[in-house]
Write an enzyme that holds these catalytic residues in place. Sequence first.
Site, PDB file in Angstrom:
ATOM      1  N   LYS A  13       0.836  -1.215   0.000  1.00  0.00           N
ATOM      2  CA  LYS A  13       0.000   0.000   0.000  1.00  0.00           C
ATOM      3  C   LYS A  13       0.864   1.256   0.000  1.00  0.00           C
ATOM      4  O   LYS A  13       0.647   2.180  -0.780  1.00  0.00           O
ATOM      5  CB  LYS A  13      -0.933   0.028   1.229  1.00  0.00           C
ATOM      6  CG  LYS A  13      -1.828  -1.166   1.375  1.00  0.00           C
ATOM      7  CD  LYS A  13      -2.699  -1.072   2.612  1.00  0.00           C
ATOM      8  CE  LYS A  13      -1.952  -1.057   3.937  1.00  0.00           C
ATOM      9  NZ  LYS A  13      -1.223  -2.293   4.261  1.00  0.00           N
ATOM     10  N   ARG A  88      -9.370   1.069   8.959  1.00  0.00           N
ATOM     11  CA  ARG A  88      -9.058  -0.340   9.229  1.00  0.00           C
ATOM     12  C   ARG A  88     -10.113  -1.017  10.077  1.00  0.00           C
ATOM     13  O   ARG A  88      -9.974  -2.199  10.415  1.00  0.00           O
ATOM     14  CB  ARG A  88      -7.728  -0.454   9.985  1.00  0.00           C
ATOM     15  CG  ARG A  88      -6.565  -0.212   9.106  1.00  0.00           C
ATOM     16  CD  ARG A  88      -5.279  -0.643   9.779  1.00  0.00           C
ATOM     17  NE  ARG A  88      -4.225   0.141   9.201  1.00  0.00           N
ATOM     18  CZ  ARG A  88      -2.996  -0.264   9.039  1.00  0.00           C
ATOM     19  NH1 ARG A  88      -2.630  -1.452   9.439  1.00  0.00           N
ATOM     20  NH2 ARG A  88      -2.109   0.517   8.499  1.00  0.00           N
TER      21      ARG A  88
HETATM   22  P1  AP5 Z   1       4.849  -1.457   1.916  1.00  0.00           P
HETATM   23  O1  AP5 Z   1       4.626  -0.702   0.673  1.00  0.00           O
HETATM   24  O2  AP5 Z   1       5.350  -0.726   3.113  1.00  0.00           O
HETATM   25  O3  AP5 Z   1       3.523  -2.270   2.281  1.00  0.00           O
HETATM   26  P2  AP5 Z   1       2.317  -1.813   3.190  1.00  0.00           P
HETATM   27  O4  AP5 Z   1       1.120  -2.539   2.714  1.00  0.00           O
HETATM   28  O5  AP5 Z   1       2.246  -0.320   3.261  1.00  0.00           O
HETATM   29  O6  AP5 Z   1       2.803  -2.470   4.549  1.00  0.00           O
HETATM   30  P3  AP5 Z   1       3.082  -1.815   5.968  1.00  0.00           P
HETATM   31  O7  AP5 Z   1       3.740  -2.864   6.804  1.00  0.00           O
HETATM   32  O8  AP5 Z   1       3.781  -0.521   5.884  1.00  0.00           O
HETATM   33  O9  AP5 Z   1       1.605  -1.586   6.382  1.00  0.00           O
HETATM   34  P4  AP5 Z   1       0.901  -1.849   7.660  1.00  0.00           P
HETATM   35  O10 AP5 Z   1      -0.429  -1.614   7.169  1.00  0.00           O
HETATM   36  O11 AP5 Z   1       1.027  -3.069   8.473  1.00  0.00           O
HETATM   37  O12 AP5 Z   1       1.700  -0.837   8.592  1.00  0.00           O
HETATM   38  P5  AP5 Z   1       1.436   0.682   8.893  1.00  0.00           P
HETATM   39  O13 AP5 Z   1       2.725   1.355   8.912  1.00  0.00           O
HETATM   40  O14 AP5 Z   1       0.336   1.214   8.054  1.00  0.00           O
HETATM   41  O15 AP5 Z   1       5.822  -2.683   1.579  1.00  0.00           O
HETATM   42  C1  AP5 Z   1       6.288  -3.564   2.586  1.00  0.00           C
HETATM   43  C2  AP5 Z   1       7.678  -4.094   2.153  1.00  0.00           C
HETATM   44  O16 AP5 Z   1       7.545  -4.804   0.914  1.00  0.00           O
HETATM   45  C3  AP5 Z   1       8.715  -2.985   1.885  1.00  0.00           C
HETATM   46  O17 AP5 Z   1       9.952  -3.426   2.318  1.00  0.00           O
HETATM   47  C4  AP5 Z   1       8.688  -2.804   0.355  1.00  0.00           C
HETATM   48  O18 AP5 Z   1       9.915  -2.362  -0.147  1.00  0.00           O
HETATM   49  C5  AP5 Z   1       8.361  -4.230  -0.108  1.00  0.00           C
HETATM   50  N1  AP5 Z   1       7.571  -4.246  -1.340  1.00  0.00           N
HETATM   51  C6  AP5 Z   1       6.484  -3.489  -1.664  1.00  0.00           C
HETATM   52  N2  AP5 Z   1       5.995  -3.825  -2.873  1.00  0.00           N
HETATM   53  C7  AP5 Z   1       6.794  -4.822  -3.339  1.00  0.00           C
HETATM   54  C8  AP5 Z   1       6.805  -5.605  -4.534  1.00  0.00           C
HETATM   55  N3  AP5 Z   1       5.885  -5.442  -5.501  1.00  0.00           N
HETATM   56  N4  AP5 Z   1       7.754  -6.541  -4.659  1.00  0.00           N
HETATM   57  C9  AP5 Z   1       8.683  -6.742  -3.694  1.00  0.00           C
HETATM   58  N5  AP5 Z   1       8.731  -6.036  -2.526  1.00  0.00           N
HETATM   59  C10 AP5 Z   1       7.795  -5.095  -2.353  1.00  0.00           C
HETATM   60  O19 AP5 Z   1       0.834   0.580  10.368  1.00  0.00           O
HETATM   61  C11 AP5 Z   1       1.657   0.195  11.457  1.00  0.00           C
HETATM   62  C12 AP5 Z   1       0.846   0.130  12.720  1.00  0.00           C
HETATM   63  O20 AP5 Z   1       0.237   1.410  12.988  1.00  0.00           O
HETATM   64  C13 AP5 Z   1      -0.347  -0.841  12.718  1.00  0.00           C
HETATM   65  O21 AP5 Z   1       0.029  -2.165  12.991  1.00  0.00           O
HETATM   66  C14 AP5 Z   1      -1.202  -0.237  13.836  1.00  0.00           C
HETATM   67  O22 AP5 Z   1      -0.665  -0.514  15.105  1.00  0.00           O
HETATM   68  C15 AP5 Z   1      -1.045   1.258  13.565  1.00  0.00           C
HETATM   69  N6  AP5 Z   1      -2.059   1.749  12.613  1.00  0.00           N
HETATM   70  C16 AP5 Z   1      -1.852   2.239  11.370  1.00  0.00           C
HETATM   71  N7  AP5 Z   1      -3.014   2.604  10.805  1.00  0.00           N
HETATM   72  C17 AP5 Z   1      -3.989   2.337  11.720  1.00  0.00           C
HETATM   73  C18 AP5 Z   1      -5.397   2.472  11.713  1.00  0.00           C
HETATM   74  N8  AP5 Z   1      -6.069   2.961  10.661  1.00  0.00           N
HETATM   75  N9  AP5 Z   1      -6.078   2.089  12.824  1.00  0.00           N
HETATM   76  C19 AP5 Z   1      -5.423   1.613  13.912  1.00  0.00           C
HETATM   77  N10 AP5 Z   1      -4.083   1.433  13.980  1.00  0.00           N
HETATM   78  C20 AP5 Z   1      -3.374   1.797  12.884  1.00  0.00           C
END
Ligand code: AP5
Length: 219
Positions: A13, A88
């Site tokens: 994402k 979420r």
């Molecule tokens: P990336 O692009 O970062 O993927 P992502 O889907 O954004 O994954 P995240 O882990 O960042 O999302 P998340 O939703 O768990 O965490 P967030 O920070 O939002 O890619 C991931 C990896 O894959 C990278 O290394 C990238 O280089 C690689 N990659 C990408 N595309 C690729 C491809 N095509 N091929 C190969 N490699 C690839 O949230 C963290 C925490 O914050 C949550 O756990 C929660 O505690 C809190 N939080 C955030 N939002 C909320 C909410 N709305 N409500 C409550 N708590 C929340």
Amino acid sequence: MRLVFLGPPGSGKGTQAKRLGQSQGIPQLSTGDLLRSVARSGTGLGRKAQTYMDAGKLVPDNLVIELILERMTHDDCKHGFILDGFPRTQVQAEALDRALRTRHIPIDAVIDFEINPEVLLERLTGRRVCPNGHGEWHIKFHPSVVAGFCDVCHALLVQREDDQEDRIRIRMEMYRKDTEPLKQYYAQRQQLRTIQAEGDVAAITQQIEAALKGIARPS
Ligand code: AP5
């Protein structure tokens, strides 16, 4: 254009929101990034958010909703935005609906990132981030120029606490339980567009652009 990116942790994402945001001239609004920035501030609120994030659990709705709705009032959101990681939960989705209805600005589409869970694990366990917030890399898919060090400030890259395998599994379970049901919520509104989120980054961006044809509005 106003979009929601919905998908499990590691589905890409953030990567895709940055790319599409740049090409469309609209900001990526990541609740994960916003919460990490609050956590870095070291306030009581920040420490509370950090505890949930480190455990792989969702931060309470009221805190996240307040943060993102405030961010959406900034000038750079006038012509649209990409919500990355929000909503979420059902409570968050309803709060977003209410806020947008008040402003008469509908969501144009919700992009649903479909991906095999085994791929997620490899992506997340290999991610390394700059401790000073300069970005993130991947040991296999997107390595930094000097292995292990930030390309911008040369700090030693670190692993996110919630990218440990046990925490990843908790995040995946949270997604399944709390967030996945939103697919139906948006499908009922004819807003859901599903893409296959595995493979080449640029090819996935093309899929998203194709999914948006005909439904995107200029502002
Ligand atoms: P990336 O692009 O970062 O993927 P992502 O889907 O954004 O994954 P995240 O882990 O960042 O999302 P998340 O939703 O768990 O965490 P967030 O920070 O939002 O890619 C991931 C990896 O894959 C990278 O290394 C990238 O280089 C690689 N990659 C990408 N595309 C690729 C491809 N095509 N091929 C190969 N490699 C690839 O949230 C963290 C925490 O914050 C949550 O756990 C929660 O505690 C809190 N939080 C955030 N939002 C909320 C909410 N709305 N409500 C409550 N708590 C929340």
